[in-house]
Design an enzyme around this catalytic site. Structure first.
Site, PDB file in Angstrom:
ATOM      1  N   GLU A  54      58.870  68.472  44.218  1.00 19.99           N
ATOM      2  CA  GLU A  54      58.353  67.735  45.359  1.00 19.99           C
ATOM      3  C   GLU A  54      59.578  67.138  46.038  1.00 19.99           C
ATOM      4  OE1 GLU A  54      56.084  63.748  46.829  1.00 19.99           O
ATOM      5  OE2 GLU A  54      57.458  63.825  45.149  1.00 19.99           O
ATOM      6  N   ASP A  74      58.258  64.910  40.481  1.00 21.40           N
ATOM      7  CA  ASP A  74      58.001  63.904  41.504  1.00 21.40           C
ATOM      8  C   ASP A  74      59.318  63.410  42.089  1.00 21.40           C
ATOM      9  OD1 ASP A  74      56.065  62.009  42.794  1.00 21.40           O
ATOM     10  OD2 ASP A  74      57.285  60.529  41.731  1.00 21.40           O
TER      11      ASP A  74
END
Length: 545
Positions: free
Chosen positions: A277, A218
């Site tokens: 990401e 993330d």
């Protein structure tokens, strides 16, 4: 090094090894709280996923990516982690996680879990200790605490803004400020602190030892901040994300962290991977995250945001293949995820959006590299645009940034005629499921050979069976205006698969250069030509040479 001169190593092993599973895997994203509820409380959980593994195996995907299920106060639905080594009781237990991993492996499915390294929860033991400690203490050094500006330090340390809206700084009672690039409940860690780096290396090893096959990282473009924390000098900074250089995102030093993580992953057998990401100002900058000594893949948001237009789509595809290939990495293709409006709706909604989504599925699964499927896209689920106000809980929306992301997170409809459509044993779900989805359930579509689910199952089966699909080269073909046309070839067998997509507004005639394999809609083939209606894709099998 400057932003423009970061070196790119030559492509090569291990990223250039075509035998690696992750180079052409189809990875299914499970949004844990919305997939399947085993406990009847209206919230999805790990035992629920475990009970639906037969469905996922029969769909034909290669791996599952699970969104965070760690201990969390859920200020951002699990992306605010209070304990990285345990499962939140809302989702089950650590034993449930072990069982899910083991069962998935028995069915030939790999498991990728989320890791959230840019920030913790404000309920994390470290942050609680930081608040209890004095300025300048070792406890505060794990986070980004700074003195304020102006009289009595009453102004934030700089002009940085939260991705969720408003200032990226919150003041604590003793007068210092802490950085949070997302919600105030998500304080940023200071990755210049060796203790932070050591802690996350240990967290990775904890889950690798439990058997996970990799991590989705993330905010992989976060963690490193520009020295001195300089001002951006512009308001509305969220609009600059992915298009401009920011002092808190995509800094060169972040790549040192990913190299450390790659060494951890390479220390384990079984080809464990990490997926970034990452938002970067250019495709070239994005490709740097997947150099041979860094992460294995990066999400291709340029493809996700490409318009339904043949020329624009081809430009994005070519650019993606070129930049990924320059570092020896596979391209990735993703149409939807838990942070964006579902593509059936983005592509126009209604019958138009559904036709385009069907064609986009065949386009995506025919491209070289790895593809991601967001839960429910195989059912053709649209965005839910009329959720009642009382159910909308997304912190991004609550802080005034757009419509929020709740509409793409509505739970999966499995079976039955009324909500919650077999989502769980209870009578409700944490977000209400529209009654109109009764025709979109897994059970309803399983009985319909023309359904979106049938299309995905067939396409995924053919992708596994046809030697030309998956990783490998692509050759563009000439075609009528408004179309994309290319062929995938397997030199070892001489077999090829041609894909043509009509993205225009009128029917087109294209060469029928082989046996039809699969079409996203009605296609009329007569002799050596095929007529494709608008928003339709066709796969054809060919023999080359």
């Amino acid at each position: 090094m400057t932003q423009d001169t970061l070196a790119v190593p030559a492509p090569g092993s291990p990223a250039g090894d075509p035998a690696r599973w992750w180079r052409d895997a189809v990875i299914y994203q499970v949004y844990v709280r919305s997939f399947a509820d085993s406990g009847g409380d209206g919230v999805g959980d790990l035992p629920g996923i475990r009970s639906r593994l037969p469905y996922l195996a029969s769909l034909g995907v290669d791996a599952l990516w699970l969104t965070p299920f760690y201990v969390s106060p859920m200020a951002d639905f699990g992306y605010d982690v209070a304990d990285y080594r345990d499962v939140d009781p809302l989702f089950g237990t650590l034993a449930d996680a072990r069982g899910l991993i083991a069962d998935a492996h028995e069915r030939g499915l790999r498991i990728i879990v989320d890791v959230v390294p840019n920030h913790t929860s404000d309920r994390h033991a470290w942050f609680r200790a930081a608040l209890a400690a004095a300025p300048g203490s070792p406890e505060r050094a794990r986070y980004v605490f700074r003195d304020g500006r102006g009289p009595d330090g009453a102004e934030p340390p700089n002009d940085w803004e939260s991705v969720f809206g408003g200032p990226a700084w919150t003041r604590v009672p003793d007068g210092q400020w802490y950085l949070h690039l997302f919600a105030a409940e998500q304080p940023d860690l200071d990755w210049e602190n060796p203790e932070v780096r050591a802690e996350f290396a240990d967290i990775l090893r904890f889950w690798l030892d439990l058997g996970v096959d990799g991590f989705r990282v993330d905010v992989a473009h976060g963690m490193a901040k520009a020295p001195g924390l300089p001002d951006v000098g512009h308001p509305d900074q969220v609009e600059m994300l992915g298009t401009d250089v920011l002092p808190y995102f995509d800094q060169d030093a972040v790549h040192d962290i990913h190299r450390e993580w790659r060494r951890v992953l390479d220390g384990y057998g079984g080809q464990r991977i990490a997926v970034a990401e990452a938002w970067a100002p250019t495709p070239e900058r994005l490709a740097l995250y997947t150099r041979p000594d860094e992460l294995h893949q990066a999400f291709n948001f340029h493809y996700l945001t490409a318009p339904w237009d043949a020329a624009g789509m081809r430009e994005v595809i070519e650019e993606s293949l070129r930049t990924a290939g320059a570092v020896g990495a596979p391209a990735t293709w993703v149409l939807s995820n838990h942070d964006v409006k579902r593509h059936v709706t983005r592509y126009g909604g209604g019958d138009t959006g559904l036709r385009r989504a069907r064609a986009a599925a065949l386009l995506t699964l025919a491209l070289p590299g790895s593809a991601y499927v967001y839960q429910g896209e195989e059912l053709g689920l649209p965005e839910v645009l009329d959720l009642p106000e009382e159910f909308q809980q997304d912190p991004q929306r609550l802080r005034g940034e757009g419509q929020g992301r709740d509409g793409c997170r509505v739970p999966m409809p499995w079976e039955g005629e009324e909500p919650p459509f077999g989502f769980g044993a209870g009578a409700s779900s944490w977000l209400p499921i529209p009654t109109s989805w009764r025709d979109l359930t897994v059970a309803a579509q399983s009985e319909d050979p023309d359904s979106m689910l049938a299309l995905y199952r067939t396409a995924l089966r053919l992708r596994h069976e046809h030697p030309a699909l998956g990783d490998g080269p692509i050759r563009w073909l000439d075609g009528p205006e408004g179309t994309l046309s290319f062929v995938r070839e397997d030199p070892a067998t001489g077999r090829a698969c041609a894909c043509v997509v009509n993205m225009g507004g009128r029917p087109v005639r294209v060469p029928a250069g082989g046996a039809p394999l699969l079409a996203s809609g009605p296609v009329h083939i007569e002799g050596d030509t095929a007529e494709l209606p608008p928003d339709t894709a066709l796969w054809q099998s060919r023999e080359e040479g």
